[in-house]
Design an enzyme around this catalytic site. Structure first.
Site, PDB file in Angstrom:
ATOM      1  N   LYS A 140      77.963  -6.692 -61.774  1.00 12.44           N
ATOM      2  CA  LYS A 140      77.651  -7.966 -61.125  1.00 12.44           C
ATOM      3  C   LYS A 140      76.349  -7.858 -60.344  1.00 12.44           C
ATOM      4  CE  LYS A 140      78.681  -9.902 -57.188  1.00 12.44           C
ATOM      5  NZ  LYS A 140      77.432 -10.677 -56.975  1.00 12.44           N
TER       6      LYS A 140
ATOM      7  N   GLU B 249      70.050  -1.895 -38.847  1.00  6.41           N
ATOM      8  CA  GLU B 249      69.233  -2.094 -40.039  1.00  6.41           C
ATOM      9  C   GLU B 249      68.721  -3.534 -40.063  1.00  6.41           C
ATOM     10  OE1 GLU B 249      71.124  -2.320 -44.030  1.00  6.41           O
ATOM     11  OE2 GLU B 249      69.568  -0.906 -44.618  1.00  6.41           O
TER      12      GLU B 249
ATOM     13  N   CYS C 274      66.915  -0.016 -48.655  1.00  6.29           N
ATOM     14  CA  CYS C 274      67.973   0.645 -47.884  1.00  6.29           C
ATOM     15  C   CYS C 274      67.470   1.935 -47.245  1.00  6.29           C
ATOM     16  CB  CYS C 274      69.185   0.901 -48.758  1.00  6.29           C
ATOM     17  SG  CYS C 274      68.779   1.661 -50.328  1.00  6.29           S
TER      18      CYS C 274
ATOM     19  N   GLU D 157      76.726   3.053 -51.826  1.00  7.58           N
ATOM     20  CA  GLU D 157      75.364   3.281 -51.335  1.00  7.58           C
ATOM     21  C   GLU D 157      75.078   2.147 -50.374  1.00  7.58           C
ATOM     22  OE1 GLU D 157      73.544   5.838 -52.323  1.00  7.58           O
ATOM     23  OE2 GLU D 157      74.463   6.464 -54.214  1.00  7.58           O
TER      24      GLU D 157
ATOM     25  N   GLY E 299      74.947  -2.029 -51.356  1.00 10.55           N
ATOM     26  CA  GLY E 299      74.749  -3.239 -50.562  1.00 10.55           C
ATOM     27  C   GLY E 299      74.957  -2.948 -49.085  1.00 10.55           C
ATOM     28  N   SER E 300      75.440  -3.951 -48.375  1.00  4.73           N
ATOM     29  CA  SER E 300      75.538  -3.814 -46.921  1.00  4.73           C
ATOM     30  C   SER E 300      76.701  -2.910 -46.514  1.00  4.73           C
ATOM     31  CB  SER E 300      75.710  -5.190 -46.279  1.00  4.73           C
ATOM     32  OG  SER E 300      76.915  -5.776 -46.710  1.00  4.73           O
ATOM     33  N   THR E 301      76.555  -2.268 -45.381  1.00  7.34           N
ATOM     34  CA  THR E 301      77.599  -1.397 -44.850  1.00  7.34           C
ATOM     35  C   THR E 301      78.869  -2.197 -44.586  1.00  7.34           C
ATOM     36  OG1 THR E 301      75.994   0.144 -43.941  1.00  7.34           O
ATOM     37  CG2 THR E 301      78.162   0.155 -42.920  1.00  7.34           C
ATOM     38  N   GLU E 302      78.678  -3.435 -44.125  1.00  8.72           N
ATOM     39  CA  GLU E 302      79.819  -4.297 -43.819  1.00  8.72           C
ATOM     40  C   GLU E 302      80.691  -4.563 -45.052  1.00  8.72           C
ATOM     41  OE1 GLU E 302      78.343  -8.100 -42.875  1.00  8.72           O
ATOM     42  OE2 GLU E 302      80.318  -8.994 -42.549  1.00  8.72           O
TER      43      GLU E 302
ATOM     44  N   GLY F 219      80.569  -2.846 -47.834  1.00  7.24           N
ATOM     45  CA  GLY F 219      81.016  -1.527 -48.292  1.00  7.24           C
ATOM     46  C   GLY F 219      82.295  -1.098 -47.605  1.00  7.24           C
TER      47      GLY F 219
HETATM   48  P1  NAD Z   1      75.908  -7.830 -49.478  1.00  9.21           P
HETATM   49  O1  NAD Z   1      76.422  -6.470 -49.226  1.00  9.21           O
HETATM   50  O2  NAD Z   1      76.744  -8.982 -49.035  1.00  9.21           O
HETATM   51  O3  NAD Z   1      75.656  -8.023 -51.063  1.00  9.21           O
HETATM   52  C1  NAD Z   1      75.536  -6.957 -51.992  1.00  9.21           C
HETATM   53  C2  NAD Z   1      76.334  -7.275 -53.254  1.00  9.21           C
HETATM   54  O4  NAD Z   1      77.729  -7.334 -52.939  1.00  9.21           O
HETATM   55  C3  NAD Z   1      76.016  -8.628 -53.882  1.00  9.21           C
HETATM   56  O5  NAD Z   1      76.099  -8.511 -55.282  1.00  9.21           O
HETATM   57  C4  NAD Z   1      77.127  -9.511 -53.357  1.00  9.21           C
HETATM   58  O6  NAD Z   1      77.390 -10.628 -54.161  1.00  9.21           O
HETATM   59  C5  NAD Z   1      78.299  -8.572 -53.353  1.00  9.21           C
HETATM   60  N1  NAD Z   1      79.376  -8.899 -52.421  1.00  9.21           N
HETATM   61  C6  NAD Z   1      79.298  -9.622 -51.274  1.00  9.21           C
HETATM   62  N2  NAD Z   1      80.491  -9.658 -50.671  1.00  9.21           N
HETATM   63  C7  NAD Z   1      81.353  -8.952 -51.439  1.00  9.21           C
HETATM   64  C8  NAD Z   1      82.736  -8.610 -51.342  1.00  9.21           C
HETATM   65  N3  NAD Z   1      83.465  -8.997 -50.313  1.00  9.21           N
HETATM   66  N4  NAD Z   1      83.292  -7.849 -52.315  1.00  9.21           N
HETATM   67  C9  NAD Z   1      82.557  -7.414 -53.343  1.00  9.21           C
HETATM   68  N5  NAD Z   1      81.257  -7.707 -53.502  1.00  9.21           N
HETATM   69  C10 NAD Z   1      80.641  -8.455 -52.554  1.00  9.21           C
HETATM   70  O7  NAD Z   1      74.459  -7.936 -48.862  1.00  9.21           O
HETATM   71  P2  NAD Z   1      73.704  -9.280 -48.365  1.00  9.21           P
HETATM   72  O8  NAD Z   1      74.645 -10.227 -47.692  1.00  9.21           O
HETATM   73  O9  NAD Z   1      72.913  -9.777 -49.487  1.00  9.21           O
HETATM   74  O10 NAD Z   1      72.714  -8.661 -47.277  1.00  9.21           O
HETATM   75  C11 NAD Z   1      73.149  -8.472 -45.952  1.00  9.21           C
HETATM   76  C12 NAD Z   1      72.539  -7.233 -45.351  1.00  9.21           C
HETATM   77  O11 NAD Z   1      72.966  -6.107 -46.094  1.00  9.21           O
HETATM   78  C13 NAD Z   1      71.032  -7.135 -45.390  1.00  9.21           C
HETATM   79  O12 NAD Z   1      70.435  -7.774 -44.309  1.00  9.21           O
HETATM   80  C14 NAD Z   1      70.809  -5.657 -45.362  1.00  9.21           C
HETATM   81  O13 NAD Z   1      70.821  -5.184 -44.037  1.00  9.21           O
HETATM   82  C15 NAD Z   1      71.981  -5.109 -46.105  1.00  9.21           C
HETATM   83  N6  NAD Z   1      71.694  -4.777 -47.517  1.00  9.21           N
HETATM   84  C16 NAD Z   1      71.570  -3.487 -47.856  1.00  9.21           C
HETATM   85  C17 NAD Z   1      71.292  -3.151 -49.169  1.00  9.21           C
HETATM   86  C18 NAD Z   1      71.128  -1.740 -49.604  1.00  9.21           C
HETATM   87  O14 NAD Z   1      70.561  -1.482 -50.660  1.00  9.21           O
HETATM   88  N7  NAD Z   1      71.633  -0.791 -48.872  1.00  9.21           N
HETATM   89  C19 NAD Z   1      71.127  -4.145 -50.128  1.00  9.21           C
HETATM   90  C20 NAD Z   1      71.285  -5.475 -49.761  1.00  9.21           C
HETATM   91  C21 NAD Z   1      71.564  -5.757 -48.448  1.00  9.21           C
END
Ligand code: NAD
Ligand code: MN
Length: 483
Positions: free
Chosen positions: A189, A395, A297, A263, A241-244, A246
């Protein structure tokens, strides 16, 4: 601060936007594109202009279920496909990515907002490199991962892979290439703001005749991601993606038999010692925090400078920042493009206000105007930052650098490690022994010496602590895709 003004008006050198764009994109399931069961679509835009580009399908539970079923069915034959044949598919994907490089770079820039110079010279070539590298691994896995009876090591099975918007095609390559090399099948995805290059990659998979179901690409937002994570017939989840998010994925996977790699975010230190080649270090700072608008990241978002050279570094950094060209990402001269979304722009602006409110000094080149439409923020750095400041701890994921100083190597290490994260670090010194001494003491997955943000498919990448666990790239990255 002052200095000679570098004007922003220069002859434009725009890349042609002649690429095929469909009015709408379905889901890529079992080797073909289909409409989502519920018939829902959303609009994807160009963050540099806010112009709509196409409509993208929203996959719900039923669609995810269909994608997982296709991946499960395909797994049977794919895992038994002779390794040398699997290698040919990966090789053909790599070649096709190279052949369609311009198109992929333009699409990525239009959908993500990052400069064409980066998509053309980094994202797309690195994506191809990942497929080439992993093509080479397919028939050699048993040497790196010997089994008792000499048979090739077994794949994990069906992998659910969820990726972010900052390196859309590259992250798809990082996820798909090792999974396929090991004989897994995939449901991937892309992030909701950047689906276009993943969908173009799906077309490439069709063009090279990858067997149906080996890779399925489902689009949508967090709900679609949740449906993948919660699916009962997936063997492994890989998330970037985000730590939250994750953290919530880790909680939902706990107690199931699913394997998990994460990651996540970072707040990486970039340490300049007084004995470093300062001009070279300044270039390293530019790529550490201003490349990809700082939406990286492993960005070097905390600059730690030895006190005796702090004035020199700050004045040179200011001078260098003035020469960055901010604007149309499709222009080949652009250094800094658009922020990926309005939500991300709001987040970055909040942090900048917060830095000022907490008493740090904001430094940016404020002459020249930013485009009227789109999501823009000026690259900047803060001086007078205290370790307790929000901008030194959280971050930001934007072109915002926090500059701090140190007096001794011990203090540099202590400050570098004063974070919940541990993804990357940079060390700038002309003394090799010092680089090793410092690198040994820093808790981070990747440490660059006299460079920053260098990637190679053979080098494992990943974090410690709240930056996640698991490695991607090289032998360590393959281990995550083998049973
Ligand atoms: P996010 O973690 O919400 O999104 C990353 C991916 O996860 C997207 O494909 C999203 O659709 C998916 N996703 C979102 N909620 C999900 C859930 N509950 N279960 C499964 N998949 C889910 O990131 P964001 O909201 O786009 O960005 C927010 C913050 O996260 C940014 O400001 C940044 O600090 C951080 N971020 C970090 C990375 C990284 O590479 N480490 C990448 C993107 C964002
Ligand atoms: Mn989110």
């Amino acid at each position: 601060m002052t200095g000679s003004a570098a004007p922003w008006n220069y002859a434009p050198a725009p890349e042609s936007t002649k690429v095929e764009l469909k009015e709408r994109y379905g889901l890529y399931i079992d080797g073909s594109f289909r409409d989502p069961v519920a018939g829902q679509f959303f609009e994807t835009i160009n963050p540099a202009t806010e112009a709509p580009l196409a409509r993208i399908a929203i996959a719900d539970r039923q669609d995810v279920d269909n994608a997982v079923a296709a991946a499960r069915k395909a797994l049977k034959a794919w895992r038994r496909t002779p390794a040398i044949e699997r290698a040919k598919y990966l090789f053909r994907i790599a070649r096709r990515v190279q052949e369609r490089a311009r198109e992929l770079a333009v699409l990525e820039t239009m959908n993500n907002g990052k400069p064409i110079r980066e998509t053309r010279d980094e994202d797309v070539p690195l994506a191809a490199a990942h497929f080439f590298h992993h093509a080479g691994w397919c028939d050699k896995l048993r040497f790196a991962f010997p089994t008792r009876d000499g048979t090739p090591p077994a794949p994990v099975g069906v992998c659910g892979q969820i990726i972010p918007w900052n390196f859309p095609l590259l992250m798809a390559a990082w996820k798909i290439a090792p999974a396929l090399a090991c004989g897994n099948t995939v449901v991937l995805k892309p992030a909701e703001t950047t689906s276009l290059t993943a969908l173009r990659l799906a077309e490439i998979l069709q063009e090279i005749d990858l067997p149906p179901g080996v890779v399925n690409i489902v689009t949508g937002a967090g709900e679609t991601g949740k449906a993948i994570v919660a699916h009962g017939d997936i063997d492994k989840i890989a998330f970037t993606g985000s730590t939250e998010v994750g953290r919530s994925i880790a909680a939902s996977v706990a107690g199931t038999s699913k394997r998990l790699t994460l990651e996540l975010g970072g707040k990486s230190p970039n340490i300049i010692f007084a004995d470093a080649a300062i001009d070279q270090a300044i270039e390293g700072v530019v790529s550490a925090i201003w490349a990809n608008q700082g939406q990286v990241c492993c960005a070097g978002s905390r600059l730690l400078v030895e006190e005796s050279v702090a004035d020199e570094v700050i004045s040179k950094l200011h001078h260098r920042m003035r020469s960055l060209r901010v604007g149309d990402p499709l222009d080949k001269n652009t250094d800094v493009g658009a922020i990926n979304s309005r939500a991300q722009l709001d987040r970055v602006e909040r942090y900048i206000k917060c830095g000022v409110a907490e008493g740090a000094s904001y430094n940016a080149f404020t002459e020249g105007s930013l485009p009227k439409k789109g999501f823009w923020v000026r690259p900047c750095f803060f001086t007078g930052v205290q370790p307790a400041h929000t901008i030194a701890r959280e971050e930001i994921f934007g072109p915002v650098l926090a500059v701090m100083t140190f007096r001794t190597p011990d203090e540099a290490v202590a400050r570098a490690n004063n974070t919940m994260y541990g993804l990357s670090a940079g060390v700038w010194t002309s003394r090799g022994s010092k680089a090793y001494e410092i690198a040994k003491q820093i808790k981070a997955g990747v440490i660059w010496c006299n460079t920053f943000n260098q990637f190679d498919p053979a080098a494992p990448f990943g974090g410690y602590r709240e930056s996640g666990f698991g490695r991607e790239g090289g032998r360590a990255g393959l281990a995550a895709y083998l049973a």
